[in-house]
Design a protein around this motif. Structure first.
Motif, short mmCIF file in Angstrom:
data_model
loop_
_atom_site.label_atom_id
_atom_site.label_comp_id
_atom_site.label_asym_id
_atom_site.label_seq_id
_atom_site.Cartn_x
_atom_site.Cartn_y
_atom_site.Cartn_z
N LEU A 116 0.84 -1.18 0.00
CA LEU A 116 0.00 0.00 0.00
C LEU A 116 0.88 1.23 0.00
O LEU A 116 1.79 1.36 0.82
CB LEU A 116 -0.92 0.01 1.22
N ILE A 117 0.63 2.10 -0.96
CA ILE A 117 1.34 3.37 -1.00
C ILE A 117 0.29 4.47 -0.97
O ILE A 117 -0.89 4.23 -1.15
CB ILE A 117 2.23 3.50 -2.26
N GLY A 118 0.69 5.65 -0.79
CA GLY A 118 -0.29 6.72 -0.76
C GLY A 118 0.39 8.06 -0.68
O GLY A 118 1.59 8.18 -0.81
N GLY A 119 -0.43 9.04 -0.48
CA GLY A 119 0.06 10.40 -0.41
C GLY A 119 -0.60 11.22 -1.49
O GLY A 119 -0.92 10.72 -2.57
N ASP A 121 0.55 13.31 -3.48
CA ASP A 121 1.31 13.47 -4.72
C ASP A 121 1.77 12.14 -5.32
O ASP A 121 2.57 12.13 -6.25
CB ASP A 121 2.55 14.35 -4.46
N SER A 122 1.27 11.02 -4.79
CA SER A 122 1.72 9.72 -5.32
C SER A 122 1.11 9.46 -6.69
O SER A 122 0.04 9.98 -7.03
CB SER A 122 1.36 8.59 -4.36
N LYS A 123 1.82 8.69 -7.48
CA LYS A 123 1.37 8.37 -8.84
C LYS A 123 0.20 7.41 -8.77
O LYS A 123 0.08 6.59 -7.88
CB LYS A 123 2.51 7.73 -9.64
N SER A 124 -0.65 7.51 -9.78
CA SER A 124 -1.82 6.66 -9.90
C SER A 124 -1.73 5.92 -11.23
O SER A 124 -1.20 6.45 -12.20
CB SER A 124 -3.08 7.54 -9.87
N PRO A 125 -2.25 4.69 -11.31
CA PRO A 125 -2.23 3.98 -12.59
C PRO A 125 -3.09 4.67 -13.64
O PRO A 125 -2.90 4.48 -14.83
CB PRO A 125 -2.76 2.59 -12.26
#
Length: 168
Positions: A116-119, A121-125
């Motif tokens: 699990l990543i997040g934030g 400004d995190s990239k999205s598919p």
């Protein structure tokens, strides 16, 4: 890309020809044909023309598909002229969103890993403009799920109706 099979043509949409000369795509162009699709505006600029010459010298084929940006329908027309009738898009969030927003996706293959990543400004598919309501989201049907080690592959056909990801 099957073991012992023929590698497909790699197609890279790159409006400004940012692809580095030392990247793996360029370094392996002699083994796996690579087509970089850009726009006419880039090819007629001094810097863009020089980049195209360098890429071509490395063995990359560079062609325009659009005036000021890569136009996906023109890209697909270019591929169709080469008798290519199937495309696997392995893009980042912007490319994936562009294909979805243009209604050019028939089937989605989404790998999910146990991380699990997040934030904010995190990239999205799938990036792009997104949708204002869940009711406007791209829906998949004929869903299948397969397990590959710890990863899951979810596949499904894009449900046709209104243009996916469009906003009024």
């Amino acid at each position: 890309r099957m073991e012992g099979g023929r590698d497909p043509l790699r197609v890279v949409p790159d409006t400004t020809l940012r692809i580095p000369d030392d990247c793996k795509l360029v370094r392996t162009v002699r083994e796996i044909p690579t087509l970089v699709v850009t726009c006419e505006e880039t090819l007629t600029s001094e810097a863009g023309s020089a980049r195209a010459i360098a890429l071509r010298a490395a063995g990359v084929e560079v062609v325009p598909a659009g005036t000021t940006s890569v136009e996906l329908t023109k890209l697909l027309e270019t591929l169709s002229e080469r008798n290519i009738d199937g495309v696997l898009v392995e893009g980042g969030g912007t490319v994936n969103a562009s294909f979805l927003e243009a209604g050019l996706v028939d089937r989605v293959y989404a790998f999910l890993g146990p991380k699990l990543i997040g934030g904010a400004d995190s990239k999205s598919p799938v990036e792009g403009t997104g949708v204002p309501r869940m009711a406007d989201a791209v829906e998949l049907e004929q869903i299948e799920v397969e397990r590959f080690g710890d990863d899951l592959l979810v596949t499904g056909r894009v449900r046709r109706g209104e243009t996916p990801c469009s906003q009024d």
